[in-house]
Design an enzyme around this catalytic site. Structure first.
Site, PDB file in Angstrom:
ATOM      1  N   ASP A   3     -10.440  -3.971 -18.303  1.00  0.00           N
ATOM      2  CA  ASP A   3     -10.690  -4.948 -19.365  1.00  0.00           C
ATOM      3  C   ASP A   3      -9.355  -5.392 -19.967  1.00  0.00           C
ATOM      4  O   ASP A   3      -8.672  -4.618 -20.629  1.00  0.00           O
ATOM      5  CB  ASP A   3     -11.572  -4.308 -20.442  1.00  0.00           C
ATOM      6  CG  ASP A   3     -11.821  -5.220 -21.635  1.00  0.00           C
ATOM      7  OD1 ASP A   3     -11.377  -6.384 -21.618  1.00  0.00           O
ATOM      8  OD2 ASP A   3     -12.450  -4.748 -22.606  1.00  0.00           O
TER       9      ASP A   3
ATOM     10  N   HIS B 148       0.809  -1.229   0.000  1.00  0.00           N
ATOM     11  CA  HIS B 148       0.000   0.000   0.000  1.00  0.00           C
ATOM     12  C   HIS B 148       0.839   1.275   0.000  1.00  0.00           C
ATOM     13  O   HIS B 148       0.369   2.334  -0.449  1.00  0.00           O
ATOM     14  CB  HIS B 148      -0.935  -0.013   1.213  1.00  0.00           C
ATOM     15  CG  HIS B 148      -2.164   0.813   1.051  1.00  0.00           C
ATOM     16  ND1 HIS B 148      -2.250   1.890   0.177  1.00  0.00           N
ATOM     17  CD2 HIS B 148      -3.381   0.736   1.675  1.00  0.00           C
ATOM     18  CE1 HIS B 148      -3.460   2.427   0.265  1.00  0.00           C
ATOM     19  NE2 HIS B 148      -4.162   1.745   1.157  1.00  0.00           N
TER      20      HIS B 148
END
Length: 459
Positions: free
Chosen positions: A380, A163
């Protein structure tokens, strides 16, 4: 049902994927927002994809692996390793060693996971495998990928991020670059910007805000929620539920409160009541407020992929939260969010340096992050958008009950809305549902949905 689903995952060996061509060897300092203690952990993201006949039987793992290698050329710091400098300062040693990649297959179909995909997911520890030695803060790979092919021809992409390197928007930016390359683009549309000096402390540091989110609060009454007897439920909020919540607010607040304000105030109030705390206990609602997009006045350039958010805290006693109307909690959340501006961000960076990069408060605290616009649902890789894209579990580090995420999704009827995963001790969860029922009319399926045990090994 999906919560009891069991399946076998066969994994290949974990390999390192290095940048596809030579990259600079240098030491790059993280910002003073990046390296705070509360971000020194690895966070899991999971994406579920259907089979796509237009891909002509192409296997997703090699397509994605090749795209990662190419994306790591402009995003070469991700291929390095973290080092700690004087004063707990973190920096990336850009070694070009690469990120971890695992190819796997599972004897399960996508439809076996149920009509509504939502965390926590069964066998998560098999879908995002913790390669031994890979989850340390220093010297470990900064990203881990696992592509698991399903029996139906679909696949699951698990990603684990250190993170300190990026926030949700930064990770989506990198994964978006991978997705573009996987679909055949010559290069990423968005040029990555390092620029971590933008969020470094001033010299000398001079915090100008109270920063109640970093208060040092002793846990005198065992107030950190224990991991025993934790259960999980996810709640769907469509337009009807949101309208019902808004109707509980005074007229002047109805038009000013965002969906995040509404849901966060609701969750904070009901969760506090469910935990049955002493009336004088001081509660904190920590809100993740992004500095991207210019709303805070911070000049975060397009392409910046570091952590660019603050964690302002709304503060109130448990007694006031329970006894006062919903508008009280919503107004406090809205006011806390409104504090964040360019001076607030600089003040956080200054505080980090002065106080040794502290962790945000976890005692009597609750954290909410809005991921509805992060973009995980639009990634995608050539197989279309995911059926589900976003957080793989609930919580922060070892505190599964402390945080939740607002994730965009559709329910079984195809209605757009927000899913909110919750994790609480069993008896508290029952009370939480009853408290929510007094403020919003939940659909019958949500009232009757059994409580799901938390997969503790996946937290």
């Amino acid at each position: 049902m999906a919560s009891s689903l069991k399946f076998t995952v066969r994994r290949g060996p974990a390999v390192l994927v290095a940048p596809a061509s030579a990259t600079p060897r240098e030491l790059k300092r993280l910002s003073d927002i990046d390296d705070q203690d509360g971000l020194r952990l690895h966070v899991p993201i999971i994406q579920f994809y259907r089979q796509n006949a237009l891909m002509g039987g192409r296997e997703p793992a090699p397509v994605i692996r090749d795209a990662i290698a190419r994306a790591l050329v402009p995003y070469y710091p991700f291929a390095g390793r973290l080092r700690e400098l004087e004063g707990r300062k973190l920096a990336v040693d850009c070694t070009g060693e690469g990120v971890l990649f695992i190819e796997a297959e599972a004897d399960v179909r996508l439809d076996h996971f149920g009509d509504e995909l939502q965390p926590p997911f069964p066998c998560l520890e098999e879908l995002i495998f913790d390669v031994p030695g890979s989850s340390e803060v220093l010297g470990s790979p900064l990203l881990l990928f696992q592509v698991t092919r399903l029996a139906c021809g679909g696949f699951i992409l698990g990603v684990r991020l250190h993170h300190t390197m990026a926030d949700a928007q930064g990770l989506v930016q990198f994964l978006g670059a991978v997705a573009e390359l996987a679909r055949g683009a010559a290069g990423p549309t968005v040029r990555p910007v390092w620029g971590r000096e933008l969020l470094e402390a001033r010299d000398p540091p001079r915090p100008a805000f109270a920063h109640r989110e970093y208060d040092e609060v002793p846990d005198t009454k065992g107030s950190i929620i224990p991991l025993d007897d934790m259960v999980h439920r996810s709640f769907f909020f469509g337009r009807h539920e949101v309208a019902a919540i808004r109707a509980n607010l005074p007229p002047d607040l109805r038009s000013r409160a965002s969906k995040f304000d509404l849901l966060t105030g609701l969750l904070w109030k009901c969760r506090t009541a469910a935990l049955a705390l002493d009336a004088d206990e001081v509660m904190r609602m920590i809100c993740v407020v992004t500095a991207h997009g210019g709303k805070s006045g911070v000049a975060i350039p397009k392409g910046y992929y570091g952590n660019a958010f603050a964690l302002p805290a709304a503060v109130a006693t448990a007694g006031d939260l329970v006894a006062k109307p919903l508008g009280y909690a919503v107004e406090l959340v809205k006011r806390a969010k409104g504090e964040v501006n360019v001076e607030y961000m600089r003040s956080v960076a200054d505080l980090m340096v002065l106080r040794g990069r502290p962790h945000f408060t976890v005692v009597r605290a609750y954290l909410a992050s809005d991921l509805t616009k992060a973009g995980f649902s639009n990634l995608d890789f050539g197989w279309g958008n995911p059926v589900y894209g976003g957080p793989a579990n609930v919580g922060v580090g070892t505190s599964p009950g402390m945080a939740t995420f607002l994730v965009p999704c559709k329910n079984a009827k195809g209605e757009d809305g927000i899913i909110v995963p919750m994790c609480l001790p069993g008896p508290a969860m029952e009370t939480f549902v009853k408290e929510m029922g007094t403020l919003v009319s939940l659909p019958a399926e949500q009232k009757q949905d059994p409580m799901l045990p938390v997969n503790r090994s996946a937290l």
